[in-house]
Design a protein around this motif. Structure first.
Motif, PDB file in Angstrom:
ATOM      1  N   TYR A 148      11.393  34.126   2.767  1.00  0.00           N
ATOM      2  CA  TYR A 148      10.244  35.014   2.889  1.00  0.00           C
ATOM      3  C   TYR A 148      10.493  36.207   1.992  1.00  0.00           C
ATOM      4  O   TYR A 148      11.560  36.830   2.061  1.00  0.00           O
ATOM      5  N   TYR A 149       9.548  36.500   1.139  1.00  0.00           N
ATOM      6  CA  TYR A 149       9.722  37.560   0.141  1.00  0.00           C
ATOM      7  C   TYR A 149      10.850  37.204  -0.817  1.00  0.00           C
ATOM      8  O   TYR A 149      11.503  38.056  -1.399  1.00  0.00           O
ATOM      9  N   GLY A 150      11.097  35.899  -0.946  1.00  0.00           N
ATOM     10  CA  GLY A 150      12.080  35.397  -1.905  1.00  0.00           C
ATOM     11  C   GLY A 150      13.504  35.386  -1.419  1.00  0.00           C
ATOM     12  O   GLY A 150      14.421  35.047  -2.173  1.00  0.00           O
ATOM     13  N   VAL A 151      13.724  35.788  -0.152  1.00  0.00           N
ATOM     14  CA  VAL A 151      15.074  35.816   0.418  1.00  0.00           C
ATOM     15  C   VAL A 151      15.036  35.185   1.809  1.00  0.00           C
ATOM     16  O   VAL A 151      13.965  34.997   2.389  1.00  0.00           O
ATOM     17  N   PRO A 152      16.212  34.842   2.372  1.00  0.00           N
ATOM     18  CA  PRO A 152      16.224  34.332   3.752  1.00  0.00           C
ATOM     19  C   PRO A 152      15.584  35.310   4.723  1.00  0.00           C
ATOM     20  O   PRO A 152      15.577  36.525   4.502  1.00  0.00           O
ATOM     21  N   TRP A 153      15.066  34.779   5.804  1.00  0.00           N
ATOM     22  CA  TRP A 153      14.321  35.595   6.751  1.00  0.00           C
ATOM     23  C   TRP A 153      15.122  36.775   7.284  1.00  0.00           C
ATOM     24  O   TRP A 153      14.568  37.848   7.540  1.00  0.00           O
ATOM     25  N   ASP A 154      16.441  36.611   7.467  1.00  0.00           N
ATOM     26  CA  ASP A 154      17.236  37.698   8.029  1.00  0.00           C
ATOM     27  C   ASP A 154      17.426  38.859   7.051  1.00  0.00           C
ATOM     28  O   ASP A 154      17.854  39.951   7.445  1.00  0.00           O
ATOM     29  N   LEU A 155      17.108  38.645   5.769  1.00  0.00           N
ATOM     30  CA  LEU A 155      17.210  39.709   4.770  1.00  0.00           C
ATOM     31  C   LEU A 155      15.853  40.288   4.374  1.00  0.00           C
ATOM     32  O   LEU A 155      15.795  41.339   3.733  1.00  0.00           O
ATOM     33  N   SER A 156      14.789  39.604   4.729  1.00  0.00           N
ATOM     34  CA  SER A 156      13.465  39.988   4.229  1.00  0.00           C
ATOM     35  C   SER A 156      13.003  41.346   4.754  1.00  0.00           C
ATOM     36  O   SER A 156      12.361  42.112   4.030  1.00  0.00           O
ATOM     37  N   ALA A 157      13.323  41.689   6.017  1.00  0.00           N
ATOM     38  CA  ALA A 157      12.898  42.987   6.559  1.00  0.00           C
ATOM     39  C   ALA A 157      13.541  44.132   5.774  1.00  0.00           C
ATOM     40  O   ALA A 157      12.876  45.123   5.445  1.00  0.00           O
ATOM     41  N   HIS A 158      14.834  43.970   5.471  1.00  0.00           N
ATOM     42  CA  HIS A 158      15.519  45.016   4.698  1.00  0.00           C
ATOM     43  C   HIS A 158      14.919  45.127   3.301  1.00  0.00           C
ATOM     44  O   HIS A 158      14.728  46.240   2.788  1.00  0.00           O
ATOM     45  N   LEU A 159      14.604  43.989   2.694  1.00  0.00           N
ATOM     46  CA  LEU A 159      14.027  44.008   1.352  1.00  0.00           C
ATOM     47  C   LEU A 159      12.645  44.654   1.354  1.00  0.00           C
ATOM     48  O   LEU A 159      12.296  45.416   0.436  1.00  0.00           O
TER      49      LEU A 159
END
Length: 305
Positions: free
Chosen positions: A91-102
């Motif tokens: 999601y947003y080009g990264v794994p879901w666990d990193l997407s919120a930070h991105l």
């Protein structure tokens, strides 16, 4: 018709990736800035406070743009690490666990877009203030003050839009609920674009009004029409206006086309048009120095001939 995101590869390749476009654009913007400071260093007259402020704001605008594209480069490099994963795991080009930070970092980067744009606007106002300091045009000075206040208000408006459009503000990066973004909501984007363009038009009215009133005063004294210098000045100001205004309109039209697309799927579109607008604003605010440089070169060339 469904509009898709601008398709630019993240990987460094001959296809001219997004990072290369970002850094090339800011390098292009740096050229007139260096020329501006070089011309300033060659002036024999003492520098005024307003010119120093104008130069400082140009640097602030460029540095803010550098911060923006640095964050974009970091985001795209991070995405590159996960480009091989299945699309449904990202999601947003990264794994879901990193997407919120991105998404949180992306939200922070949005502030630097408007800091860069408005620093360029205030730099132009300071430049006009220095020019009007040499005249007795009281009406133009009043207009300059009003334009400065209005520009300050529209800057505050954009800061409020970014920080208060979504309630709570964590809606900008909360992937577990409905994502909210001021730069993706077409209502917010329309308010932003209208105030941005209107601010540019008001700022660029100042030299037009000053040229007109000076022409009026000259006609009363000499009974002649406005000369070629004033006419060329008006045309020059209109060309300056076209750069940033066209970029702002293009950005609004593009975002209008993608208003129904998921926020994470239009990152290139937002980043590219933000870069175009910043570079256009920096070039526009440095054009007076470029015009002076070209005029001096032309005189030297004519003397040689």
């Amino acid at each position: 018709m469904t509009y898709n995101d601008i398709d630019i590869p993240l990987r460094a390749s001959p296809a001219f990736p997004l990072a290369a476009i970002d850094w090339t654009g800011m390098t292009i913007a740096l050229v007139p800035i260096i020329l501006r400071f070089w011309l300033r260093s060659r002036e024999s007259q003492p520098r005024t406070a307003t010119l120093n402020i104008s130069d400082g704001l140009v640097l602030l605008s460029w540095i803010s743009g550098i911060v923006l594209i640095s964050i974009n480069t970091w985001k795209n490099n991070l995405r590159q690490h996960y480009i091989h994963l299945p699309h449904d795991e990202l999601y947003y080009g990264v794994p879901w666990d990193l997407s919120a930070h991105l998404l949180y970092v992306s939200w922070i980067s949005l502030f630097f877009i408007y800091i860069s744009l408005w620093a360029a606007k205030f730099s132009l106002l300071a430049f006009f203030a220095d020019l009007l300091h040499l005249t007795e045009n009281r009406a133009a000075r009043i207009m300059l003050i009003c334009a400065s206040v209005f520009t300050g208000c529209t800057f505050i408006l954009h800061m409020v839009l970014l920080s208060a459009w979504c309630s709570p503000v964590s809606g900008n990066w909360n992937i577990n609920e409905h994502l909210c973004s001021a730069v993706h909501d077409i209502r917010s984007v329309s308010i932003s674009t209208a105030s941005n363009i209107f601010t540019d038009l008001i700022i660029l009215t100042i030299p037009l009004f000053a040229l007109y009133t000076m022409g009026q005063e000259r006609r009363e004294i000499t009974k002649t029409r406005i000369g070629k210098a004033e006419i060329s000045g008006i045309v020059f100001v209109l060309c300056m206006a076209a750069l940033s205004i066209v970029a702002a309109l293009a950005r609004w039209i593009t975002l209008m086309l993608v208003r129904n697309a998921p926020k994470a799927d239009i990152t290139h579109t937002i980043d590219v048009w933000a870069l175009v607008e910043i570079v256009a604003s920096l070039v526009a605010v440095c054009l007076p120095s470029l015009r002076s440089f070209l005029r001096k070169r032309r005189r030297r060339f004519q003397q040689i001939k």
